[in-house]
Write a protein that holds these residues in place. Structure first.
Motif, PDB file in Angstrom:
ATOM      1  N   PRO A 202      53.580  60.053  47.986  1.00  0.00           N
ATOM      2  CA  PRO A 202      53.090  58.760  48.475  1.00  0.00           C
ATOM      3  C   PRO A 202      51.886  58.286  47.669  1.00  0.00           C
ATOM      4  CG  PRO A 202      52.442  60.538  49.961  1.00  0.00           C
ATOM      5  CD  PRO A 202      53.367  61.146  48.968  1.00  0.00           C
ATOM      6  N   ALA A 203      51.893  57.027  47.316  1.00  0.00           N
ATOM      7  CA  ALA A 203      50.771  56.410  46.605  1.00  0.00           C
ATOM      8  C   ALA A 203      50.889  54.904  46.783  1.00  0.00           C
ATOM      9  CB  ALA A 203      50.785  56.788  45.127  1.00  0.00           C
ATOM     10  N   ARG A 204      49.851  54.285  47.309  1.00  0.00           N
ATOM     11  CA  ARG A 204      49.865  52.840  47.531  1.00  0.00           C
ATOM     12  C   ARG A 204      49.032  52.162  46.462  1.00  0.00           C
ATOM     13  NH1 ARG A 204      48.820  50.947  53.569  1.00  0.00           N
ATOM     14  NH2 ARG A 204      49.468  49.018  52.521  1.00  0.00           N
ATOM     15  N   SER A 205      49.552  51.049  45.949  1.00  0.00           N
ATOM     16  CA  SER A 205      48.845  50.260  44.951  1.00  0.00           C
ATOM     17  C   SER A 205      48.490  48.903  45.547  1.00  0.00           C
ATOM     18  CB  SER A 205      49.721  50.059  43.706  1.00  0.00           C
ATOM     19  OG  SER A 205      50.050  51.294  43.106  1.00  0.00           O
ATOM     20  N   PRO A 206      47.399  48.296  45.107  1.00  0.00           N
ATOM     21  CA  PRO A 206      47.065  46.959  45.612  1.00  0.00           C
ATOM     22  C   PRO A 206      48.171  45.973  45.242  1.00  0.00           C
ATOM     23  CG  PRO A 206      45.657  47.573  43.753  1.00  0.00           C
ATOM     24  CD  PRO A 206      46.399  48.797  44.147  1.00  0.00           C
ATOM     25  N   ARG A 207      48.727  45.351  46.252  1.00  0.00           N
ATOM     26  CA  ARG A 207      49.964  44.590  46.056  1.00  0.00           C
ATOM     27  C   ARG A 207      49.789  43.413  45.094  1.00  0.00           C
ATOM     28  NH1 ARG A 207      53.038  41.265  50.811  1.00  0.00           N
ATOM     29  NH2 ARG A 207      55.022  40.874  49.733  1.00  0.00           N
ATOM     30  N   LEU A 208      48.771  42.599  45.297  1.00  0.00           N
ATOM     31  CA  LEU A 208      48.591  41.405  44.481  1.00  0.00           C
ATOM     32  C   LEU A 208      48.233  41.768  43.047  1.00  0.00           C
ATOM     33  CD1 LEU A 208      48.621  38.329  44.485  1.00  0.00           C
ATOM     34  CD2 LEU A 208      46.195  38.382  45.142  1.00  0.00           C
ATOM     35  N   ARG A 209      47.331  42.716  42.883  1.00  0.00           N
ATOM     36  CA  ARG A 209      46.926  43.130  41.532  1.00  0.00           C
ATOM     37  C   ARG A 209      48.110  43.719  40.765  1.00  0.00           C
ATOM     38  NH1 ARG A 209      43.621  42.390  37.222  1.00  0.00           N
ATOM     39  NH2 ARG A 209      43.019  44.344  36.229  1.00  0.00           N
ATOM     40  N   THR A 210      48.885  44.563  41.423  1.00  0.00           N
ATOM     41  CA  THR A 210      50.048  45.184  40.774  1.00  0.00           C
ATOM     42  C   THR A 210      51.085  44.134  40.420  1.00  0.00           C
ATOM     43  OG1 THR A 210      49.656  47.230  42.008  1.00  0.00           O
ATOM     44  CG2 THR A 210      51.825  46.954  41.009  1.00  0.00           C
ATOM     45  N   ALA A 211      51.302  43.175  41.317  1.00  0.00           N
ATOM     46  CA  ALA A 211      52.265  42.113  41.047  1.00  0.00           C
ATOM     47  C   ALA A 211      51.849  41.300  39.820  1.00  0.00           C
ATOM     48  CB  ALA A 211      52.398  41.196  42.263  1.00  0.00           C
ATOM     49  N   TRP A 212      50.579  40.986  39.731  1.00  0.00           N
ATOM     50  CA  TRP A 212      50.102  40.197  38.592  1.00  0.00           C
ATOM     51  C   TRP A 212      50.245  40.967  37.287  1.00  0.00           C
ATOM     52  CZ3 TRP A 212      46.177  40.679  34.943  1.00  0.00           C
ATOM     53  CH2 TRP A 212      45.943  39.534  34.174  1.00  0.00           C
ATOM     54  N   LEU A 213      49.899  42.255  37.284  1.00  0.00           N
ATOM     55  CA  LEU A 213      50.032  43.075  36.080  1.00  0.00           C
ATOM     56  C   LEU A 213      51.492  43.181  35.644  1.00  0.00           C
ATOM     57  CD1 LEU A 213      47.503  45.901  37.026  1.00  0.00           C
ATOM     58  CD2 LEU A 213      47.262  44.319  35.095  1.00  0.00           C
ATOM     59  N   ALA A 214      52.392  43.356  36.608  1.00  0.00           N
ATOM     60  CA  ALA A 214      53.817  43.472  36.285  1.00  0.00           C
ATOM     61  C   ALA A 214      54.353  42.158  35.734  1.00  0.00           C
ATOM     62  CB  ALA A 214      54.597  43.898  37.522  1.00  0.00           C
ATOM     63  N   TRP A 215      54.008  41.041  36.390  1.00  0.00           N
ATOM     64  CA  TRP A 215      54.484  39.733  35.926  1.00  0.00           C
ATOM     65  C   TRP A 215      53.964  39.430  34.527  1.00  0.00           C
ATOM     66  CZ3 TRP A 215      51.493  35.186  35.098  1.00  0.00           C
ATOM     67  CH2 TRP A 215      52.273  34.058  34.781  1.00  0.00           C
ATOM     68  N   ARG A 216      52.694  39.726  34.273  1.00  0.00           N
ATOM     69  CA  ARG A 216      52.125  39.484  32.940  1.00  0.00           C
ATOM     70  C   ARG A 216      52.831  40.317  31.885  1.00  0.00           C
ATOM     71  NH1 ARG A 216      46.067  41.359  31.443  1.00  0.00           N
ATOM     72  NH2 ARG A 216      47.139  43.374  31.708  1.00  0.00           N
ATOM     73  N   ASP A 217      53.125  41.564  32.216  1.00  0.00           N
ATOM     74  CA  ASP A 217      53.814  42.441  31.265  1.00  0.00           C
ATOM     75  C   ASP A 217      55.219  41.927  30.967  1.00  0.00           C
ATOM     76  OD1 ASP A 217      54.162  44.600  29.584  1.00  0.00           O
ATOM     77  OD2 ASP A 217      54.789  45.955  31.179  1.00  0.00           O
ATOM     78  N   VAL A 218      55.906  41.448  32.003  1.00  0.00           N
ATOM     79  CA  VAL A 218      57.241  40.884  31.797  1.00  0.00           C
ATOM     80  C   VAL A 218      57.168  39.680  30.872  1.00  0.00           C
ATOM     81  CG1 VAL A 218      59.115  39.618  32.945  1.00  0.00           C
ATOM     82  CG2 VAL A 218      58.275  41.762  33.917  1.00  0.00           C
ATOM     83  N   ARG A 219      56.253  38.773  31.122  1.00  0.00           N
ATOM     84  CA  ARG A 219      56.146  37.569  30.292  1.00  0.00           C
ATOM     85  C   ARG A 219      55.871  37.937  28.834  1.00  0.00           C
ATOM     86  NH1 ARG A 219      57.591  32.555  32.067  1.00  0.00           N
ATOM     87  NH2 ARG A 219      55.799  31.596  31.007  1.00  0.00           N
ATOM     88  N   ARG A 220      54.983  38.888  28.617  1.00  0.00           N
ATOM     89  CA  ARG A 220      54.641  39.264  27.247  1.00  0.00           C
ATOM     90  C   ARG A 220      55.795  39.977  26.557  1.00  0.00           C
ATOM     91  NH1 ARG A 220      48.438  41.634  28.063  1.00  0.00           N
ATOM     92  NH2 ARG A 220      47.388  39.605  28.217  1.00  0.00           N
ATOM     93  N   THR A 221      56.468  40.859  27.271  1.00  0.00           N
ATOM     94  CA  THR A 221      57.545  41.636  26.653  1.00  0.00           C
ATOM     95  C   THR A 221      58.768  40.764  26.394  1.00  0.00           C
ATOM     96  OG1 THR A 221      56.715  43.596  27.806  1.00  0.00           O
ATOM     97  CG2 THR A 221      58.897  43.756  26.829  1.00  0.00           C
ATOM     98  N   VAL A 222      59.070  39.855  27.305  1.00  0.00           N
ATOM     99  CA  VAL A 222      60.172  38.914  27.073  1.00  0.00           C
ATOM    100  C   VAL A 222      59.873  38.055  25.853  1.00  0.00           C
ATOM    101  CG1 VAL A 222      61.326  36.866  28.001  1.00  0.00           C
ATOM    102  CG2 VAL A 222      61.006  38.887  29.442  1.00  0.00           C
ATOM    103  N   ALA A 223      58.631  37.598  25.710  1.00  0.00           N
ATOM    104  CA  ALA A 223      58.276  36.805  24.539  1.00  0.00           C
ATOM    105  C   ALA A 223      58.425  37.609  23.254  1.00  0.00           C
ATOM    106  CB  ALA A 223      56.820  36.306  24.676  1.00  0.00           C
ATOM    107  N   LEU A 224      58.060  38.892  23.297  1.00  0.00           N
ATOM    108  CA  LEU A 224      58.248  39.774  22.138  1.00  0.00           C
ATOM    109  C   LEU A 224      59.719  39.891  21.774  1.00  0.00           C
ATOM    110  CD1 LEU A 224      57.253  41.985  20.117  1.00  0.00           C
ATOM    111  CD2 LEU A 224      57.512  43.621  22.000  1.00  0.00           C
ATOM    112  N   ALA A 225      60.550  40.117  22.785  1.00  0.00           N
ATOM    113  CA  ALA A 225      61.977  40.250  22.532  1.00  0.00           C
ATOM    114  C   ALA A 225      62.576  38.950  22.002  1.00  0.00           C
ATOM    115  CB  ALA A 225      62.702  40.661  23.814  1.00  0.00           C
TER     116      ALA A 225
END
Length: 229
Positions: A202-225
């Protein structure tokens, strides 16, 4: 029920010629209670929804056992959609290039022919193309919908998938989810929490912060691809 037991049930049904293992079980990265079981059944003709539902009836949902049912005469059609049992429902999806790569490079048969006898070999460039297709397909769609990353499961999947995608684009090979965690575009505290969840702790992550980091990573990686396309 194990994968072998499901194989016995499917073989006894008499309408599937082969059952293949892909995903984390094939790559040696399976964690019980965390990982999905990704199976591919090859069939002479597409079974009816009632036939598929019957063979999955009673399978423990905790196994996360999913299976793509691919008609043999359409196995080479990269754009063909196939009936797919996933999380207790039947949908139609393609057999993705990444799953094809997992089968060819790491997969094995529960019964029937080996993956290499059914699917063509995949070069490093083929794997790069498969990763690019996933990134510029589903993940580009997801990146235009930032609110969906508030789902903690999707946020975790995004961070590991982006690391795997970048690895495949760079090296033309596959990276397991566990290995991808170390390459995730995330701060050390979140990497530690991702690793704990992957190991079933079990490990809980801050929901909003994690969501923002994941969304930013997706946007950057999709742009790279997209640039590499």
């Amino acid at each position: 029920m194990t994968v072998q037991e499901f194989g016995v049930r499917l073989a006894a049904a008499g309408w599937a010629s082969d059952l293949l293992v892909a995903g984390s079980l094939a790559t040696g990265d399976y964690t019980a209670g965390v990982s999905d079981l990704d199976l591919v059944a090859v069939v002479p003709s597409v079974p009816g929804s009632e036939q598929i539902a019957a063979v999955h009836a009673g399978v423990d949902p905790a196994l996360n056992l999913g299976c793509v049912y691919v008609a043999e005469d359409r196995i080479g059609d990269l754009g063909a959609e196939h009936p797919t049992w996933t999380h207790g429902v039947l949908v139609w999806r393609i057999l993705s290039g990444v799953t094809r790569a997992e089968l060819v490079r790491h997969g094995y048969a529960v019964f029937g022919r080996a993956p290499g006898a059914l699917l063509p070999a995949m070069s490093d460039d083929d794997i790069r193309a498969a990763a690019r297709a996933e990134l510029t397909g589903y993940w580009a769609w997801a990146g235009r919908r930032p609110w969906i990353f508030l789902d903690p499961g999707l946020a975790d999947l995004a961070l590991t998938s982006m690391a795997r995608g970048r690895h495949s684009l760079a090296h033309g090979s596959l990276l397991t989810k566990s290995a991808a965690i170390s390459a995730a575009a995330a701060p050390a505290w979140l990497v530690g929490q991702l690793r704990a969840r992957r190991q079933g702790r079990p490990a809980r992550s801050p929901r909003l912060r994690t969501a923002w980091l994941a969304w930013r990573d997706v946007r950057r990686t999709v742009a790279l691809a997209s640039r590499r396309a």
